[in-house]
Write a protein that holds these residues in place. Structure first.
Motif, mmCIF file in Angstrom:
data_model
loop_
_atom_site.group_PDB
_atom_site.id
_atom_site.type_symbol
_atom_site.label_atom_id
_atom_site.label_comp_id
_atom_site.label_asym_id
_atom_site.label_seq_id
_atom_site.Cartn_x
_atom_site.Cartn_y
_atom_site.Cartn_z
ATOM 1 N N UNK A 251 2.759 18.475 -24.001
ATOM 2 C CA UNK A 251 4.018 17.794 -23.700
ATOM 3 C C UNK A 251 4.623 18.252 -22.377
ATOM 4 N N UNK A 252 4.663 19.548 -22.155
ATOM 5 C CA UNK A 252 5.271 20.061 -20.921
ATOM 6 C C UNK A 252 4.511 19.575 -19.691
ATOM 7 N N UNK A 253 3.204 19.518 -19.800
ATOM 8 C CA UNK A 253 2.364 19.079 -18.686
ATOM 9 C C UNK A 253 2.691 17.656 -18.266
ATOM 10 N N UNK A 254 2.796 16.757 -19.257
ATOM 11 C CA UNK A 254 3.035 15.355 -18.912
ATOM 12 C C UNK A 254 4.498 15.089 -18.591
ATOM 13 N N UNK A 255 5.384 15.865 -19.185
ATOM 14 C CA UNK A 255 6.795 15.738 -18.824
ATOM 15 C C UNK A 255 7.007 16.128 -17.363
#
Length: 272
Positions: A251-255
């Motif tokens: 999630x953090x990567x794509x956010x």
């Protein structure tokens, strides 16, 4: 400010300067309206509605057709902006034009949801018209009746359904001579096949489709560009926000990437 907003670089000349003024107060008021849902307003950092509609030259007295508004993200801005002097038309797929099954059911739910949204806020949407069209033979209104046609992130769907050529011809037919077609679409690194599943489309491909229908490319903008988008995601554009079709661990990567890199193209229907 997001990178995409910082990289608002038009090819040729600045649209606001061309019209002699920055974005109008009514347009700013519509974008800033407290009636907009918090979830929709949160996406302004990626979708740049003020700059995008300014670039497309949308004026409050115009008749504007938005193609498949979905849940009404842009409806919340366009309908009140056009309500006093102009006319907002939401063009939706006619569910009855489709064979029975999941596709028809999806389009029916989408239409029902949009019409419920409109009916629930008459102060915003009471002058809005909903036009249903057959995607296999689209007619969006009386020929030459619209000043602007807008489509946001739809071209990949039409290409996959072999409907893109017909849609662009319908845009051309409903626009008056001198009218504007505004297109925002997920931008691939290069041309992609029609059956590509990524959701991205080559910018040159979109331009070619519009020109084949009779349009002339007037200007392109990087308003909705996102250079962080590597375009190689396992679930295509749907990996990224707002769909977020990915493992929770990522999630953090794509956010951090944000929403997809998008082309923003303004076409004109030539005058005779």
């Amino acid at each position: 400010m997001p990178v995409a907003a910082q990289e608002h670089a038009h090819a040729g000349h600045d649209h606001a300067a061309m019209h002699g003024a920055p974005a109008s107060a009514p347009l700013q008021a519509a974008v800033s309206g407290d009636w907009r849902s918090a979830a929709n307003a949160a996406r302004d950092q990626y979708r740049h509605p003020l700059q995008t509609l300014e670039f497309f030259g949308v004026q409050p007295q115009q008749t504007v057709i938005e193609i498949t508004p979905g849940g009404g993200w842009y409806s919340e801005i366009l309908a009140p902006y056009l309500r006093g002097q102009g006319h907002y038309v939401a063009a939706v797929v006619d569910p009855q034009a489709l064979p029975a099954g999941g596709g028809r059911d999806y389009q029916q739910r989408t239409r029902d949801g949009l019409e419920k949204k409109f009916a629930g806020a008459p102060a915003l949407f009471d002058k809005t018209t909903v036009v249903a069209y057959d995607p296999a033979a689209p007619v969006l209104g009386k020929p030459g009746s619209a000043d602007v046609v807008l489509t946001f992130r739809n071209v990949h769907n039409w290409r996959a359904s072999n409907q893109a050529e017909g849609m662009f011809r319908a845009f051309f037919a409903v626009l008056r001579p001198g009218g504007t077609l505004g297109v925002v679409e997920h931008r691939a690194k290069a041309d992609v096949p029609a059956d590509d599943k990524s959701g991205y489309v080559g910018q040159a491909q979109v331009i070619a489709m519009a020109e084949a229908a009779g349009f002339k490319l007037e200007e392109r903008s990087e308003i909705n560009a996102n250079p962080r988008d590597t375009k190689d995601h396992p679930n295509g554009v749907w990996t990224l926000p707002p769909s977020n079709t990915h493992d929770a661990a990522d999630d953090a990567r794509y956010k951090a990437i944000g929403e997809s890199d998008r082309m923003t193209l303004r076409f004109v229907k030539p005058r005779p």
